[in-house]
Design a protein around this motif. Structure first.
Motif, PDB file in Angstrom:
ATOM      1  N   GLY A 170       0.787  -1.231   0.000  1.00 38.12           N
ATOM      2  CA  GLY A 170       0.000   0.000   0.000  1.00 38.12           C
ATOM      3  C   GLY A 170       0.816   1.275   0.000  1.00 38.12           C
ATOM      4  O   GLY A 170       0.265   2.358  -0.215  1.00 38.12           O
ATOM      5  N   VAL A 171       2.119   1.181   0.219  1.00 39.54           N
ATOM      6  CA  VAL A 171       2.947   2.385   0.279  1.00 39.54           C
ATOM      7  C   VAL A 171       3.001   3.081  -1.073  1.00 39.54           C
ATOM      8  O   VAL A 171       2.905   4.312  -1.163  1.00 39.54           O
ATOM      9  N   GLY A 172       3.148   2.306  -2.151  1.00 46.23           N
ATOM     10  CA  GLY A 172       3.263   2.902  -3.474  1.00 46.23           C
ATOM     11  C   GLY A 172       2.041   3.719  -3.867  1.00 46.23           C
ATOM     12  O   GLY A 172       2.157   4.711  -4.590  1.00 46.23           O
ATOM     13  N   ALA A 173       0.874   3.322  -3.395  1.00 45.67           N
ATOM     14  CA  ALA A 173      -0.363   4.016  -3.748  1.00 45.67           C
ATOM     15  C   ALA A 173      -0.662   5.203  -2.837  1.00 45.67           C
ATOM     16  O   ALA A 173      -1.558   6.003  -3.124  1.00 45.67           O
ATOM     17  N   TRP A 174       0.075   5.329  -1.773  1.00 46.58           N
ATOM     18  CA  TRP A 174      -0.151   6.409  -0.801  1.00 46.58           C
ATOM     19  C   TRP A 174       0.524   7.681  -1.289  1.00 46.58           C
ATOM     20  O   TRP A 174       1.735   7.694  -1.547  1.00 46.58           O
ATOM     21  N   GLU A 175      -0.232   8.749  -1.418  1.00 41.41           N
ATOM     22  CA  GLU A 175       0.320   9.984  -1.957  1.00 41.41           C
ATOM     23  C   GLU A 175       1.369  10.624  -1.035  1.00 41.41           C
ATOM     24  O   GLU A 175       2.168  11.450  -1.470  1.00 41.41           O
ATOM     25  N   GLY A 176       1.372  10.208   0.226  1.00 43.49           N
ATOM     26  CA  GLY A 176       2.340  10.763   1.163  1.00 43.49           C
ATOM     27  C   GLY A 176       3.608   9.947   1.292  1.00 43.49           C
ATOM     28  O   GLY A 176       4.447  10.235   2.154  1.00 43.49           O
ATOM     29  N   ASN A 177       3.809   8.961   0.419  1.00 44.38           N
ATOM     30  CA  ASN A 177       4.933   8.036   0.600  1.00 44.38           C
ATOM     31  C   ASN A 177       6.290   8.701   0.395  1.00 44.38           C
ATOM     32  O   ASN A 177       7.255   8.374   1.079  1.00 44.38           O
ATOM     33  N   ARG A 178       6.388   9.655  -0.526  1.00 42.70           N
ATOM     34  CA  ARG A 178       7.676  10.316  -0.749  1.00 42.70           C
ATOM     35  C   ARG A 178       8.108  11.131   0.456  1.00 42.70           C
ATOM     36  O   ARG A 178       9.277  11.089   0.862  1.00 42.70           O
ATOM     37  N   GLN A 179       7.151  11.873   1.016  1.00 39.99           N
ATOM     38  CA  GLN A 179       7.481  12.655   2.209  1.00 39.99           C
ATOM     39  C   GLN A 179       7.803  11.740   3.374  1.00 39.99           C
ATOM     40  O   GLN A 179       8.705  12.031   4.167  1.00 39.99           O
ATOM     41  N   ALA A 180       7.086  10.626   3.475  1.00 38.25           N
ATOM     42  CA  ALA A 180       7.350   9.674   4.555  1.00 38.25           C
ATOM     43  C   ALA A 180       8.774   9.136   4.469  1.00 38.25           C
ATOM     44  O   ALA A 180       9.477   9.042   5.480  1.00 38.25           O
ATOM     45  N   LYS A 181       9.219   8.814   3.261  1.00 38.64           N
ATOM     46  CA  LYS A 181      10.578   8.295   3.088  1.00 38.64           C
ATOM     47  C   LYS A 181      11.623   9.363   3.413  1.00 38.64           C
ATOM     48  O   LYS A 181      12.690   9.058   3.962  1.00 38.64           O
ATOM     49  N   LYS A 182      11.325  10.612   3.076  1.00 40.39           N
ATOM     50  CA  LYS A 182      12.228  11.708   3.446  1.00 40.39           C
ATOM     51  C   LYS A 182      12.315  11.848   4.954  1.00 40.39           C
ATOM     52  O   LYS A 182      13.394  12.078   5.517  1.00 40.39           O
ATOM     53  N   ASP A 183      11.163  11.715   5.604  1.00 37.76           N
ATOM     54  CA  ASP A 183      11.138  11.815   7.067  1.00 37.76           C
ATOM     55  C   ASP A 183      11.936  10.678   7.709  1.00 37.76           C
ATOM     56  O   ASP A 183      12.649  10.888   8.695  1.00 37.76           O
ATOM     57  N   VAL A 184      11.827   9.489   7.133  1.00 31.78           N
ATOM     58  CA  VAL A 184      12.589   8.346   7.652  1.00 31.78           C
ATOM     59  C   VAL A 184      14.083   8.593   7.475  1.00 31.78           C
ATOM     60  O   VAL A 184      14.879   8.315   8.377  1.00 31.78           O
ATOM     61  N   ALA A 185      14.474   9.114   6.324  1.00 36.62           N
ATOM     62  CA  ALA A 185      15.893   9.403   6.076  1.00 36.62           C
ATOM     63  C   ALA A 185      16.418  10.440   7.055  1.00 36.62           C
ATOM     64  O   ALA A 185      17.558  10.337   7.536  1.00 36.62           O
ATOM     65  N   ALA A 186      15.599  11.423   7.378  1.00 35.93           N
ATOM     66  CA  ALA A 186      16.004  12.438   8.356  1.00 35.93           C
ATOM     67  C   ALA A 186      16.186  11.810   9.733  1.00 35.93           C
ATOM     68  O   ALA A 186      17.139  12.134  10.459  1.00 35.93           O
ATOM     69  N   LEU A 187      15.283  10.899  10.090  1.00 34.21           N
ATOM     70  CA  LEU A 187      15.416  10.181  11.361  1.00 34.21           C
ATOM     71  C   LEU A 187      16.680   9.333  11.372  1.00 34.21           C
ATOM     72  O   LEU A 187      17.370   9.229  12.389  1.00 34.21           O
ATOM     73  N   LEU A 188      16.973   8.719  10.232  1.00 40.56           N
ATOM     74  CA  LEU A 188      18.168   7.889  10.134  1.00 40.56           C
ATOM     75  C   LEU A 188      19.431   8.724  10.303  1.00 40.56           C
ATOM     76  O   LEU A 188      20.375   8.306  11.000  1.00 40.56           O
ATOM     77  N   LYS A 189      19.454   9.898   9.702  1.00 46.24           N
ATOM     78  CA  LYS A 189      20.633  10.759   9.843  1.00 46.24           C
ATOM     79  C   LYS A 189      20.838  11.176  11.298  1.00 46.24           C
ATOM     80  O   LYS A 189      21.964  11.160  11.809  1.00 46.24           O
ATOM     81  N   ARG A 190      19.754  11.541  11.982  1.00 48.13           N
ATOM     82  CA  ARG A 190      19.872  11.915  13.391  1.00 48.13           C
ATOM     83  C   ARG A 190      20.344  10.727  14.228  1.00 48.13           C
ATOM     84  O   ARG A 190      21.146  10.880  15.150  1.00 48.13           O
ATOM     85  N   PHE A 191      19.836   9.545  13.892  1.00 47.61           N
ATOM     86  CA  PHE A 191      20.238   8.343  14.621  1.00 47.61           C
ATOM     87  C   PHE A 191      21.731   8.088  14.457  1.00 47.61           C
ATOM     88  O   PHE A 191      22.452   7.858  15.433  1.00 47.61           O
ATOM     89  N   VAL A 192      22.197   8.126  13.215  1.00 51.32           N
ATOM     90  CA  VAL A 192      23.606   7.839  12.935  1.00 51.32           C
ATOM     91  C   VAL A 192      24.504   8.922  13.533  1.00 51.32           C
ATOM     92  O   VAL A 192      25.545   8.610  14.129  1.00 51.32           O
ATOM     93  N   ASP A 193      24.114  10.172  13.387  1.00 50.48           N
ATOM     94  CA  ASP A 193      24.911  11.259  13.966  1.00 50.48           C
ATOM     95  C   ASP A 193      25.021  11.113  15.477  1.00 50.48           C
ATOM     96  O   ASP A 193      26.044  11.443  16.075  1.00 50.48           O
ATOM     97  N   GLY A 194      23.959  10.585  16.095  1.00 54.85           N
ATOM     98  CA  GLY A 194      23.939  10.439  17.548  1.00 54.85           C
ATOM     99  C   GLY A 194      24.721   9.252  18.069  1.00 54.85           C
ATOM    100  O   GLY A 194      24.906   9.130  19.288  1.00 54.85           O
ATOM    101  N   LEU A 195      25.194   8.396  17.175  1.00 58.57           N
ATOM    102  CA  LEU A 195      25.931   7.218  17.625  1.00 58.57           C
ATOM    103  C   LEU A 195      27.241   7.574  18.323  1.00 58.57           C
ATOM    104  O   LEU A 195      27.753   6.779  19.118  1.00 58.57           O
ATOM    105  N   SER A 196      27.764   8.756  18.050  1.00 59.15           N
ATOM    106  CA  SER A 196      28.998   9.176  18.715  1.00 59.15           C
ATOM    107  C   SER A 196      28.804   9.352  20.216  1.00 59.15           C
ATOM    108  O   SER A 196      29.772   9.345  20.980  1.00 59.15           O
TER     109      SER A 196
END
Length: 204
Positions: free
Chosen positions: A43-69
């Motif tokens: 259902g993700v492909g059909a969801w119009e908000g999927n691109r923004q959701a993936k951007k939000d996940v990537a932002a969370l991932l960057k904060r997670f990785v940056d915080g590993l220090s």
């Protein structure tokens, strides 16, 4: 470096060369890791908000990785990992999405992303390597069952609950750290769960 560009994109290749892991490079890793789980994200492909959701996940991932220090213990890493997974589940179970997102799916997403970062020698991930979790799917779960004798989930890996996930990760961790296993192969080579995962993935 051309192979890195081919597999992960030019932004990742540039990040390795310049040692600067910006938003574009992390987003490329996140997208690559998403491909390892996307076939289960109905259902993700059909969801119009999927691109923004993936951007939000990537932002969370960057904060997670940056915080590993700042991570100084396994418990600290585990808590941050859990918070990331719960945040991603919340993003994709938005009322308008119609998507049902499970812990089994998001654990594969972050764990594969961290595995890719480790392979690419990301400095923060390298320092936290011993804390990383094993990406769990059908094949690795079977290897974990044989290795640690843990009772693996009966259903598909993508619908795994947090409690099932935690049980398997702890069993792998305990089995890797145990020095009493007579049937363990090359124990000196397995200093942490991700060392074992390399062996498990090749055996699957």
């Amino acid at each position: 470096m051309s192979l890195v560009s081919f597999y992960f994109g030019r932004s990742v290749a540039r990040a390795i060369e310049g040692k600067e892991w910006g938003e574009a490079a992390v987003r490329s890793i996140s997208e690559r890791a998403y491909r390892d789980v996307c076939r289960t994200m109905h259902g993700v492909g059909a969801w119009e908000g999927n691109r923004q959701a993936k951007k939000d996940v990537a932002a969370l991932l960057k904060r997670f990785v940056d915080g590993l220090s700042e991570v100084k213990s396994q418990d600290d890493f585990d808590l941050r990992h859990e918070q990331w997974c719960e945040s991603v589940i919340s993003i994709f179970t938005d009322a308008s999405s119609g998507v049902v997102c499970h812990y089994g799916q998001v654990q594969k997403w972050i764990n594969m992303a961290l595995k890719y970062f480790a392979v690419l020698d990301h400095p923060q991930v390298r320092k936290a390597y011993s804390y990383l979790h094993v990406p769990l799917d059908r094949d690795v779960l079977q290897q974990a069952k044989d290795f640690s004798k843990v009772s693996v989930p009966e259903g598909v890996w993508s619908k795994m609950s947090k409690s099932e996930y935690d049980r398997v990760q702890l069993a792998i961790r305990d089995a890797v750290s145990s020095e009493s296993r007579e049937d363990r192969k090359s124990p000196k080579d397995w200093k942490c769960p991700m060392d074992w995962e390399v062996h498990a993935w090749m055996q699957a």
